[in-house]
Design a protein around this motif. Structure first.
Motif, PDB file in Angstrom:
ATOM      1  N   LYS A  75      18.613 -68.667  77.958  1.00 40.71           N
ATOM      2  CA  LYS A  75      17.216 -68.717  77.547  1.00 40.71           C
ATOM      3  C   LYS A  75      17.077 -68.304  76.090  1.00 40.71           C
ATOM      4  CE  LYS A  75      12.627 -67.384  79.152  1.00 40.71           C
ATOM      5  NZ  LYS A  75      12.198 -68.684  79.613  1.00 40.71           N
ATOM      6  N   ALA A  76      17.818 -67.268  75.698  1.00 41.63           N
ATOM      7  CA  ALA A  76      17.773 -66.799  74.317  1.00 41.63           C
ATOM      8  C   ALA A  76      18.375 -67.841  73.373  1.00 41.63           C
ATOM      9  CB  ALA A  76      18.524 -65.479  74.192  1.00 41.63           C
ATOM     10  N   GLU A  77      19.488 -68.453  73.798  1.00 40.09           N
ATOM     11  CA  GLU A  77      20.115 -69.486  72.954  1.00 40.09           C
ATOM     12  C   GLU A  77      19.194 -70.695  72.793  1.00 40.09           C
ATOM     13  OE1 GLU A  77      23.933 -70.479  74.475  1.00 40.09           O
ATOM     14  OE2 GLU A  77      24.917 -68.703  73.643  1.00 40.09           O
ATOM     15  N   ASN A  78      18.499 -71.067  73.855  1.00 42.84           N
ATOM     16  CA  ASN A  78      17.553 -72.186  73.771  1.00 42.84           C
ATOM     17  C   ASN A  78      16.413 -71.882  72.804  1.00 42.84           C
ATOM     18  OD1 ASN A  78      18.988 -73.740  75.577  1.00 42.84           O
ATOM     19  ND2 ASN A  78      17.803 -73.095  77.364  1.00 42.84           N
ATOM     20  N   TYR A 442      10.736 -59.754  73.954  1.00 44.69           N
ATOM     21  CA  TYR A 442      12.126 -60.151  74.142  1.00 44.69           C
ATOM     22  C   TYR A 442      12.681 -60.988  72.990  1.00 44.69           C
ATOM     23  CZ  TYR A 442      11.419 -58.370  78.816  1.00 44.69           C
ATOM     24  OH  TYR A 442      11.152 -57.550  79.871  1.00 44.69           O
ATOM     25  N   ASN A 443      11.796 -61.564  72.176  1.00 42.17           N
ATOM     26  CA  ASN A 443      12.272 -62.390  71.061  1.00 42.17           C
ATOM     27  C   ASN A 443      12.421 -61.620  69.752  1.00 42.17           C
ATOM     28  OD1 ASN A 443      12.422 -64.622  72.659  1.00 42.17           O
ATOM     29  ND2 ASN A 443      10.501 -65.519  71.994  1.00 42.17           N
ATOM     30  N   ASP A 444      12.058 -60.354  69.755  1.00 36.97           N
ATOM     31  CA  ASP A 444      12.137 -59.589  68.500  1.00 36.97           C
ATOM     32  C   ASP A 444      13.541 -59.597  67.890  1.00 36.97           C
ATOM     33  OD1 ASP A 444      11.206 -57.581  66.457  1.00 36.97           O
ATOM     34  OD2 ASP A 444      12.700 -56.382  67.528  1.00 36.97           O
ATOM     35  N   PRO A 445      14.606 -59.264  68.625  1.00 29.63           N
ATOM     36  CA  PRO A 445      15.946 -59.321  68.021  1.00 29.63           C
ATOM     37  C   PRO A 445      16.379 -60.735  67.659  1.00 29.63           C
ATOM     38  CG  PRO A 445      16.114 -58.825  70.365  1.00 29.63           C
ATOM     39  CD  PRO A 445      14.661 -58.747  70.012  1.00 29.63           C
TER      40      PRO A 445
END
Length: 459
Positions: A75-78, A442-445
């Motif tokens: 999900k993070a990579e997407n 969750y997207n901050d980093p």
């Protein structure tokens, strides 16, 4: 006996660890949800691939209970891929076309965008479907003038083949060849006792104010040349008829120019009255040698900006020097005909365009291409090894456990470990009560990773 002792110690320690973890899991945060314990919240999250609780000592030797949630890296990579894809599309849109043609309509739109940009204090113009930096302002104007000169050349070529121009030339030559006899014939003409011979001779031969045998392309009014009727009192019918033919042909020539959306006037060089400027809501697009009217007509300033410019068209292969005034700079141009003159005028604009391309636009495009390659490489190579959320509580004596931190930790193959902003700790913790992926937390980093990539781009 010693083995039994160690086993007892281990059992006691493990029991103590379990008790401390249980103590934290039994906590209730009524401000978030008073109906559920933190253990039930954190152990039942679909967002986590795995969950782990442990009791440990921190760097200050404090008793700590730590909760770890292993988040889905896909999900993070997407998210990163989508953001980088957006950045690539933005960069691709910033390529500036170097081989352009600026039509009168394009130039008019450019000037509208220019006015809007200046009011909004933004320094970019978007006439075309790409990004045009403020440094390209002169580039746009030079292309507009070049296109105007190309249109004018085409118009003059068409006019030169017309019956109106051929007959006009024949009559003009008649007046030039027979100048002295015609002046003598007209001398003494009067009207109701008033001599008008000087006025008629001036109307025919004066090179000022674009007279009958002067430069026909500049008109004092849109109805030129009806403003002077003194010639109607000439008694000689041959002269009278030839002037009447010339006036008809001049009007036809101006109509042919208008079909090419071109006309000559110096009227816009004169300031309008304050009242007309206040009442007018239209934007004017004027420069010293070029103006685009509201209807898209090209108005080429003539008398004040160019000295007898297109007499070449009337006089054929007779070399002359013409003075061109543009932006308070005087340029002397030598040419044998209007085509050579236009080539000289176009050469000036081509030099501006060439210099702008080499000094500004190509470096801009090259840097843009380089940035696209950088972003594409990161997009293709970037992999997230792990993406964890860690929450910690501190245990002091018999006090209730105190929440000390909540952070997100990302490890990639391209950057050092990235931690979320400590200021987001409260949001990080409260978001744990939701089973949804909350971008702001969750997207901050991930945004920090994007900023790291952006720092590698050429400005």
């Amino acid at each position: 006996m010693k083995k039994l002792f160690f086993i007892i110690v281990i059992l006691l320690t493990g029991c103590e660890d379990s008790e401390n973890i249980t103590k934290v899991k039994s906590l209730v945060y009524p401000q978030l949800d008073k109906t559920i314990t933190i253990g039930n919240v954190l152990d039942n999250r679909s967002l986590c691939k795995t969950v782990n609780w442990q009791y440990l000592k921190d760097e200050k030797q404090r008793d700590i209970v730590e909760y770890s949630c292993n988040l889905d890296t896909k999900k993070a990579e997407n998210f990163l891929y989508t953001q980088l894809d957006h950045e690539l599309n933005t960069l691709k849109s910033k390529f500036v076309e170097t081989n352009i043609k600026v039509s009168p309509e394009d130039y008019k739109k450019f000037r509208i965008d220019e006015v809007k940009a200046s009011k909004d204090k933004r320094y970019k113009y978007t006439i075309y479907n790409n990004y045009v930096d403020i440094n390209a302002q002169e580039f746009i104007y030079a292309n507009a003038k070049l296109e105007a000169y190309n249109l004018l050349e085409q118009a003059l070529d068409d006019i030169s083949k017309s019956k109106a121009f051929i007959r006009y030339q024949q009559n003009r030559n008649y007046f030039l060849i027979n100048k002295e006899s015609i002046k003598k014939n007209i001398s003494g003409s009067d009207f109701n006792g008033y001599s008008i011979s000087d006025q008629i001779i001036d109307f025919i031969y004066s090179t000022s104010h674009s007279s009958l045998v002067g430069d026909i392309f500049w008109a004092k009014t849109s109805d030129y040349p009806s403003y002077d009727n003194s010639w109607k009192y000439i008694p000689d019918k041959t002269i009278y008829n030839k002037i009447e033919e010339m006036l008809t042909d001049i009007k036809d020539i101006h109509n042919q120019l208008k079909k090419h959306k071109i006309y000559f006037s110096d009227s816009y060089l004169v300031s309008t009255t304050m009242s007309s400027r206040i009442n007018s809501k239209e934007i004017e697009y004027s420069d010293r040698l070029l103006k685009i009217d509201q209807d898209g007509m090209i108005n080429l300033a003539h008398s004040n900006a160019c000295s007898e410019t297109f007499l070449y068209f009337l006089e054929g292969e007779m070399p002359k020097i013409v003075n061109i005034y543009d932006k308070k700079l005087e340029t002397k141009i030598s040419a044998n005909n209007y085509r050579e003159l236009l080539e000289s005028l176009k050469a000036t604009q081509k030099n501006i365009i060439s210099k702008m391309i080499s000094d500004v636009l190509l470096p801009h495009n090259n840097a843009n291409k380089s940035n696209i390659e950088i972003v594409q490489k990161f997009q293709n190579d970037l992999k997230i090894k792990s993406y964890d959320q860690k929450i910690r509580w501190s245990l002091v004596g018999k006090q209730e456990p105190v929440l000390t931190s909540c952070e997100l930790i990302i490890e990639t193959n391209s950057f050092p470990t990235v931690l979320s902003d400590p200021k987001l700790a409260n949001h990080c913790f409260s978001a744990s009560y939701s089973d949804q992926y909350i971008d702001s937390v969750y997207n901050d980093p991930l945004y920090q990773i994007l900023n790291n990539i952006n720092s590698n781009l050429k400005k």
